[in-house]
Motif scaffolding. Structure first.
Motif, mmCIF file in Angstrom:
data_model
loop_
_atom_site.group_PDB
_atom_site.id
_atom_site.type_symbol
_atom_site.label_atom_id
_atom_site.label_comp_id
_atom_site.label_asym_id
_atom_site.label_seq_id
_atom_site.Cartn_x
_atom_site.Cartn_y
_atom_site.Cartn_z
ATOM 1 N N LEU A 68 41.298 38.731 41.475
ATOM 2 C CA LEU A 68 40.371 38.865 42.602
ATOM 3 C C LEU A 68 38.964 39.233 42.129
ATOM 4 N N PHE A 69 38.901 40.071 41.095
ATOM 5 C CA PHE A 69 37.569 40.466 40.641
ATOM 6 C C PHE A 69 36.831 39.358 39.900
ATOM 7 N N ALA A 70 37.528 38.254 39.616
ATOM 8 C CA ALA A 70 36.810 37.074 39.129
ATOM 9 C C ALA A 70 35.814 36.633 40.207
ATOM 10 N N GLY A 71 36.156 36.903 41.472
ATOM 11 C CA GLY A 71 35.254 36.563 42.576
ATOM 12 C C GLY A 71 33.991 37.398 42.545
ATOM 13 N N ASN A 72 34.153 38.661 42.176
ATOM 14 C CA ASN A 72 32.969 39.523 42.076
ATOM 15 C C ASN A 72 32.098 39.068 40.911
ATOM 16 N N GLY A 73 32.762 38.694 39.808
ATOM 17 C CA GLY A 73 32.024 38.158 38.667
ATOM 18 C C GLY A 73 31.265 36.904 39.068
ATOM 19 N N MET A 74 31.928 36.052 39.829
ATOM 20 C CA MET A 74 31.320 34.805 40.299
ATOM 21 C C MET A 74 30.081 35.104 41.140
ATOM 22 N N LEU A 75 30.229 36.043 42.050
ATOM 23 C CA LEU A 75 29.108 36.425 42.915
ATOM 24 C C LEU A 75 27.914 36.872 42.070
ATOM 25 N N ALA A 106 33.487 28.942 38.156
ATOM 26 C CA ALA A 106 34.747 29.616 38.498
ATOM 27 C C ALA A 106 35.689 29.628 37.294
ATOM 28 N N LEU A 107 35.703 28.536 36.539
ATOM 29 C CA LEU A 107 36.550 28.491 35.338
ATOM 30 C C LEU A 107 36.058 29.496 34.297
ATOM 31 N N SER A 108 34.720 29.679 34.231
ATOM 32 C CA SER A 108 34.181 30.684 33.305
ATOM 33 C C SER A 108 34.710 32.065 33.666
ATOM 34 N N GLU A 109 34.728 32.346 34.974
ATOM 35 C CA GLU A 109 35.219 33.660 35.408
ATOM 36 C C GLU A 109 36.705 33.803 35.088
ATOM 37 N N LEU A 110 37.424 32.701 35.221
ATOM 38 C CA LEU A 110 38.853 32.741 34.887
ATOM 39 C C LEU A 110 39.022 33.032 33.392
ATOM 40 N N ALA A 111 38.135 32.465 32.594
ATOM 41 C CA ALA A 111 38.204 32.715 31.152
ATOM 42 C C ALA A 111 38.011 34.204 30.858
ATOM 43 N N PHE A 112 37.078 34.836 31.577
ATOM 44 C CA PHE A 112 36.857 36.276 31.371
ATOM 45 C C PHE A 112 38.083 37.081 31.795
ATOM 46 N N ALA A 113 38.735 36.649 32.883
ATOM 47 C CA ALA A 113 39.851 37.418 33.424
ATOM 48 C C ALA A 113 41.166 37.128 32.704
ATOM 49 N N ALA A 114 41.232 35.956 32.047
ATOM 50 C CA ALA A 114 42.511 35.500 31.490
ATOM 51 C C ALA A 114 43.169 36.494 30.523
ATOM 52 N N PRO A 115 42.430 37.111 29.598
ATOM 53 C CA PRO A 115 43.109 38.046 28.698
ATOM 54 C C PRO A 115 43.781 39.187 29.462
ATOM 55 N N MET A 148 40.308 31.181 45.796
ATOM 56 C CA MET A 148 39.856 31.862 47.011
ATOM 57 C C MET A 148 38.735 32.859 46.675
ATOM 58 N N ALA A 149 38.966 33.662 45.652
ATOM 59 C CA ALA A 149 38.012 34.717 45.319
ATOM 60 C C ALA A 149 36.697 34.149 44.793
ATOM 61 N N THR A 150 36.773 33.120 43.945
ATOM 62 C CA THR A 150 35.540 32.602 43.357
ATOM 63 C C THR A 150 34.724 31.790 44.360
ATOM 64 N N THR A 151 35.404 31.040 45.229
ATOM 65 C CA THR A 151 34.622 30.301 46.222
ATOM 66 C C THR A 151 33.962 31.286 47.191
ATOM 67 N N LEU A 152 34.692 32.361 47.521
ATOM 68 C CA LEU A 152 34.097 33.388 48.378
ATOM 69 C C LEU A 152 32.887 34.019 47.676
ATOM 70 N N GLY A 153 33.041 34.310 46.382
ATOM 71 C CA GLY A 153 31.940 34.909 45.616
ATOM 72 C C GLY A 153 30.721 34.003 45.595
#
Ligand code: ADP
Ligand code: MG
Lengths: 257, 306
Positions: A68-75, A106-115, A148-153
């Motif tokens: 979910l916080f990938a959305g905040n990163g996206m924002l 959004a994929l960049s944010e997923l990369a940050f969250a993936a680990p 959901m989170a990244t599009t919202l962000g």
């Protein structure tokens, strides 16, 4: 550009905006770990000895929190690139379509969250072993939650003209999504006549679906009975993802008014 | 054929508390294909607003702009394949090197690996970025960061290049290097619209320019025509022995150290030089500079904020 090359552009953006920075400043990952691990730690210290059954709930919460916080990163990242670096401009005025840019970010944010997500899944597998089918459902839930989170962000980011205004709003919205609802704790601990309220927050559906897949249960069933139906969770998660993704592509201010 | 046509282009920004700013006020402009065209104007004159509308980044309030014959509002997706923009006060990606900026941007825009590679090395060399090509942008000076952005946009060889203050913060040597690459782009067929408030840049680089002030185009033509089209087309520079007050009736006067500069008509020259000889004061006659022409035209120096 063809659809294939649009998809390639998105991957390329993820490569230079997500993976390269991640490789060059690994500290970025630590930042993603910190909060969900602290929650998990407190849960473990406070609840662990009396209720060991709650631990898998907390770990699943860590997975969803990180997603979910990938959305905040996206924002924050989208607003930063647009307002402070004027870099969204070079993608708007280019063959790259808005959706490719959005997906790449959004994929960049997923990369940050993936680990963090990966580590939580690993811990979960050790504490509460599960099969391949469950893993696939879990990955599906993560995928939808991420979208959901990244599009919202992204959607929220387009409405700001000042970076300074964003920080409190982002924290507010994504904490509401990731901390308040039953993400780290079982929904059954909410007083029965307020349980429906948890389902006003879209992330609750993701969390409940993950728990059904993992076979996690705690306390008595929710009321009304509808709140226990897996199809209801699927509907809620898919519906809210579609809603935010749709709003993001329809309302996003690609061209300034 | 014209690469850009703007008709009665108007932009009103609605700010906080319903504050309205008229940024463009009925601008008409045509830029021929393959031209190197400069917008010259003070801060706040409306240059960036024009570029943003023409580059499909901002919606106009009224009027229209077309690129290569197609309306920028109606055909944005198609036109975006043919343009590239250096945004004003842009900053590169923190963790990427100049070489990666150029290469990755070309790939994102759809170039193949091989051609992107070759083009990257070519532009890095032409822009004098070789010594810095492998350093992350966060460690580069402001001027080098700007050069990185310009390199990545010029590398695209897009048919229409918008460069908003491309040489801001660069030293004179770097600016000339950038000018060279911009000229190359037009030789290869690109049309370039750049904005600047460096007068020498407009004068030496562009084939044609437009002076914009308060959202209106005040002049459009070449720099030399601008200088000679003014009513006060000669410049007289007096040594000590003259006061600004006594020269004011002859034209526009300003003081530079111990010298008094007068922009005036040709017809006043004889009378004033004779007077200077009588007083034993030095006087030098010359053409007005572009800076003075701007001052003449707009009524304010270009450095002054609008
Ligand atoms: N987003 C905006 N909202 C409100 N006013 C703006 C905005 N952008 C620019 N302006 C105003 O419009 C005018 C023209 O600005 P701009 O096009 O940036 O000029 P220039 O690029 O020539 O310096 C200025 O008065 C500026 O303050
Ligand atoms: Mg500007």
């Amino acid at each position: 550009m063809t659809r294939g090359s649009q998809a390639y552009s998105a991957l390329r953006i993820c490569w230079f905006n997500g993976l390269i920075p991640l490789w060059r400043s690994p500290l970025l990952v630590a930042a993603v770990f910190l909060t969900p691990f602290s929650f998990l730690f407190f849960l473990f210290v406070i609840e662990g000895p009396t209720n060991p059954g709650l631990l898998p709930f907390g770990i699943t919460g860590g997975i969803l929190f990180s997603t979910l916080f990938a959305g905040n990163g996206m924002l924050n990242d989208c607003a930063y690139l647009r307002l402070e670096r004027q870099l969204q401009t070079i993608f708007v005025a280019s063959p790259v379509r808005p959706f490719s840019y959005l997906l790449g970010m959004a994929l960049s944010e997923l990369a940050f969250a993936a680990p963090a997500i990966g580590l939580f899944i690993l811990i979960l597998a050790l504490v509460h072993p599960f099969g391949l089918g469950t893993l696939l459902v879990l990955l599906g839930v993560i995928g939808l939650t991420w979208l959901m989170a990244t599009t919202l962000g992204f959607l929220i980011s387009t409405f700001f003209r000042q970076l300074r205004e964003i920080w409190p709003i982002g924290t507010l919205i994504f904490s509401t999504l990731a901390i308040l609802p039953p993400i780290f704790y079982p929904a059954s601990v909410i007083p029965a006549r307020w349980q429906w309220a948890a389902f006003l927050v879209p992330s609750t559906y993701a969390s409940q679906l993950a728990r059904v897949a993992l076979g996690l249960s705690f306390g008595s069933p929710l009321t009304p009975p509808l709140l226990n139906a897996p199809w209801f969770y699927v509907l809620g998660l898919v519906g809210s993802t579609a809603l935010f993704a749709g709003l993001a592509s329809a309302l996003s201010r690609w061209r300034e008014p | 054929m014209d690469a850009l046509v703007a008709e009665s282009l108007t932009k009103v920004y609605l700010g906080r508390g319903r504050r309205r700013t008229l940024a463009l006020d009925g601008v008409d402009l045509r830029i021929g294909k393959g031209k190197l065209f400069a917008f010259l104007g003070r801060n706040g004159a409306g240059k960036t607003t024009f570029i943003k509308i023409a580059a499909t980044l901002l919606a106009p309030t009224s009027g229209r702009v077309s690129l290569f014959g197609e309306d920028v509002l109606a055909h944005a997706p198609r036109l975006r394949e043919q343009i590239a923009v250096v945004p004003q006060e842009g900053r590169p990606f923190f963790h990427l090197t100049p070489r990666e900026h150029v290469y990755e941007y070309l790939r994102v825009r759809g170039a193949g690996a091989e051609s992107a590679h070759a083009r990257t090395e070519e532009v890095i060399a032409a822009m004098g970025l070789e010594p810095y090509a492998g350093i992350q942008a966060q460690a580069l000076s402001g001027g080098l960061q700007q050069r990185t952005l310009v390199a990545m946009i010029l590398a695209t060889e897009a048919p229409f290049l918008f460069l908003d203050e491309p040489t801001l913060g660069m030293d004179p040597f770097a600016r000339r290097q950038v000018w060279k690459v911009i000229r190359q782009a037009t030789r290869k067929g690109s049309t370039v619209l750049l904005t600047t408030h460096y007068l020498d840049e407009a004068e030496h680089l562009s084939e044609e320019l437009a002076v914009i002030e308060a959202g209106r185009i005040r002049y459009r033509g070449t720099a030399s025509d601008l200088k000679s089209s003014l009513a006060r087309e000669v410049r007289l520079e007096f040594g000590p022995g003259f006061t600004a007050e006594e020269l004011t009736p002859f034209g526009r006067v300003y003081v530079e150290g111990d010298r008094t500069v007068l922009l005036t008509r040709r017809s006043a020259v004889r009378e004033l030089t004779e007077l200077a000889l009588e007083r034993g004061s030095e006087v030098a006659l010359g053409p007005v500079t572009l800076e003075e022409a701007f001052l003449e035209l707009v009524g304010r120096p270009i450095e002054e904020e609008a």
